[in-house]
Design an enzyme around this catalytic site. Structure first.
Site, PDB file in Angstrom:
ATOM      1  N   ASP A  31     -21.688   1.961  18.161  1.00 65.20           N
ATOM      2  CA  ASP A  31     -21.867   2.111  19.618  1.00 65.20           C
ATOM      3  C   ASP A  31     -23.250   2.666  19.974  1.00 65.20           C
ATOM      4  O   ASP A  31     -23.574   2.814  21.150  1.00 65.20           O
ATOM      5  CB  ASP A  31     -20.751   2.985  20.228  1.00 65.20           C
ATOM      6  CG  ASP A  31     -20.629   4.359  19.606  1.00 65.20           C
ATOM      7  OD1 ASP A  31     -20.817   4.473  18.378  1.00 65.20           O
ATOM      8  OD2 ASP A  31     -20.333   5.329  20.328  1.00 65.20           O
ATOM      9  N   HIS A  89     -22.154  15.575  13.025  1.00 64.52           N
ATOM     10  CA  HIS A  89     -21.253  14.479  13.351  1.00 64.52           C
ATOM     11  C   HIS A  89     -20.672  13.937  12.046  1.00 64.52           C
ATOM     12  O   HIS A  89     -20.918  14.490  10.982  1.00 64.52           O
ATOM     13  CB  HIS A  89     -22.067  13.420  14.129  1.00 64.52           C
ATOM     14  CG  HIS A  89     -21.262  12.364  14.790  1.00 64.52           C
ATOM     15  ND1 HIS A  89     -20.084  12.606  15.445  1.00 64.52           N
ATOM     16  CD2 HIS A  89     -21.484  11.018  14.912  1.00 64.52           C
ATOM     17  CE1 HIS A  89     -19.616  11.463  15.921  1.00 64.52           C
ATOM     18  NE2 HIS A  89     -20.443  10.488  15.617  1.00 64.52           N
ATOM     19  N   ASP A  97     -24.321  11.804  18.911  1.00 62.37           N
ATOM     20  CA  ASP A  97     -23.010  12.433  18.994  1.00 62.37           C
ATOM     21  C   ASP A  97     -23.017  13.712  18.161  1.00 62.37           C
ATOM     22  O   ASP A  97     -23.678  13.758  17.135  1.00 62.37           O
ATOM     23  CB  ASP A  97     -21.948  11.507  18.430  1.00 62.37           C
ATOM     24  CG  ASP A  97     -21.835  10.186  19.189  1.00 62.37           C
ATOM     25  OD1 ASP A  97     -22.505  10.024  20.230  1.00 62.37           O
ATOM     26  OD2 ASP A  97     -21.103   9.291  18.736  1.00 62.37           O
ATOM     27  N   HIS A 118     -23.525   4.737  13.824  1.00 64.96           N
ATOM     28  CA  HIS A 118     -22.270   4.238  14.390  1.00 64.96           C
ATOM     29  C   HIS A 118     -22.622   3.110  15.359  1.00 64.96           C
ATOM     30  O   HIS A 118     -23.598   3.215  16.117  1.00 64.96           O
ATOM     31  CB  HIS A 118     -21.506   5.366  15.110  1.00 64.96           C
ATOM     32  CG  HIS A 118     -20.752   6.251  14.157  1.00 64.96           C
ATOM     33  ND1 HIS A 118     -20.399   7.553  14.461  1.00 64.96           N
ATOM     34  CD2 HIS A 118     -20.287   6.008  12.904  1.00 64.96           C
ATOM     35  CE1 HIS A 118     -19.741   8.071  13.420  1.00 64.96           C
ATOM     36  NE2 HIS A 118     -19.662   7.163  12.468  1.00 64.96           N
TER      37      HIS A 118
HETATM   38 ZN    ZN Z   1     -20.854   7.348  19.724  1.00 65.83          ZN
HETATM   39 ZN    ZN Z   2     -20.830   8.532  16.462  1.00 67.53          ZN
END
Ligand code: ZN
Ligand code: ZN
Length: 301
Positions: free
Chosen positions: A64, A140, A210, A62
């Site tokens: 981020d 996740h 995450d 992802h």
């Molecule tokens: Zn994240």
């Molecule tokens: Zn993520």
């Protein structure tokens, strides 16, 4: 161990915070964990020398958590880096980075060594002379790993007055620190326990972001000195946490308690909340030794 938070926002950068990145110093070695946008400028602000980073660990793909990586690699090149750079992350990361380098005709003058992860079970992914790294499979929306960093055991502490008392030559000191007994010229054996003390206990740090709430990580991170666990949401949004495969602050606190860690650091905060202290307030009802991450905050443990 010394942990510097570079960023702990969920999803998007804001004027007050970067997305996920942090630097861990373990036995004088520096590793970068995740590399969200803004990592380069934050490293400079925190006076962390780029040349000290030789290992980068990316949890998942992802944006981020890794959109800062190509920029950082590019800067390493412009700074005429020569040392190898080891990058650990999910399969696919190598393809993404190499495509960007290829199409911009910007090959690096140092070796980029990718260690791609695919296993769904925890495994030792790096055995360095100063530290070990173990993957922590997380749950996740895409393939994700946390990372457990463990110091390599230190040498035994030599009791110098004892060594002098027995008239032991200095050439034996190295072996004694490694746990060897000493045999004197007359054949007498001096057991190692008489000459040394136990070294300081090995420390460990677990990074888990995450993930949705999962107790499967508890045995892997059991007894860690510190745990960084994502807590994207507060309890009022627990349904949203389930839906997006994230965790609430209270859930993160339950993991910390079950794993009996020394310190819980909460992070990966959704930017919908005006005050991140709300996360701490919810978590301490379950696990008291909780702190919140903040850009440029340093934790020593
Ligand atoms: Zn994240
Ligand atoms: Zn993520």
């Amino acid at each position: 161990m010394k942990l510097t938070i570079i960023g702990c926002n969920a999803a998007t950068p804001t004027t007050t915070g970067n997305p996920t990145a942090q630097v861990l110093e373990v036995n004088n070695q520096m590793v970068l964990i995740d590399c969200g946008e803004g990592t380069q400028t934050a490293l400079r602000k925190n006076k962390i020398r780029f040349s000290r980073i030789n290992h980068i660990f990316i949890s998942h793909l992802h944006g981020d958590h890794f959109y800062g990586l190509i920029g950082l690699i590019s800067t390493f090149s412009l700074l005429k880096r020569e040392k190898d750079l080891h990058i650990f992350g999910p399969k696919g990361l190598k393809e993404i980075i190499l495509l960007q380098l290829k199409l911009s005709k910007s090959w690096t003058n140092f070796k980029l060594l990718f260690h791609e992860l695919e296993s769904k079970a925890s495994e030792t992914i790096l055995t360095h002379e100063k530290f070990l790294v173990q993957s922590i499979p997380l749950k996740h929306r895409v393939y994700t790993n946390g990372f457990l960093f463990k110091e390599q055991p230190k040498e035994r502490k030599l009791l110098i007055h004892k060594a002098l008392e027995y008239n032991i030559d200095k050439v034996y000191y190295k072996g004694i620190k490694k746990g060897k007994d000493v045999v004197l010229e007359d054949g007498t054996i001096i057991p190692n326990r008489e000459l040394t003390e136990d070294p300081p206990k090995v420390k460990s740090y677990a990074f888990c972001s995450d993930t949705m709430y999962t107790e499967s990580i508890v045995p892997i991170i059991q007894g860690a000195n510190a745990l960084y666990h994502e807590s994207t949401f507060l309890e009022q949004h627990s349904e949203l946490a389930k839906l997006t495969k994230h965790t609430t602050a209270v859930e993160a606190a339950h993991i910390a308690k079950k794993a009996n860690v020394g310190l819980l650091i909460l992070g990966h905060f959704s930017t919908r909340y005006p005050d991140y202290n709300m996360f701490k307030n919810e978590a301490i009802s379950v696990f008291e030794n909780t702190e919140i991450a903040k850009d440029e905050r340093v934790f020593e443990f």
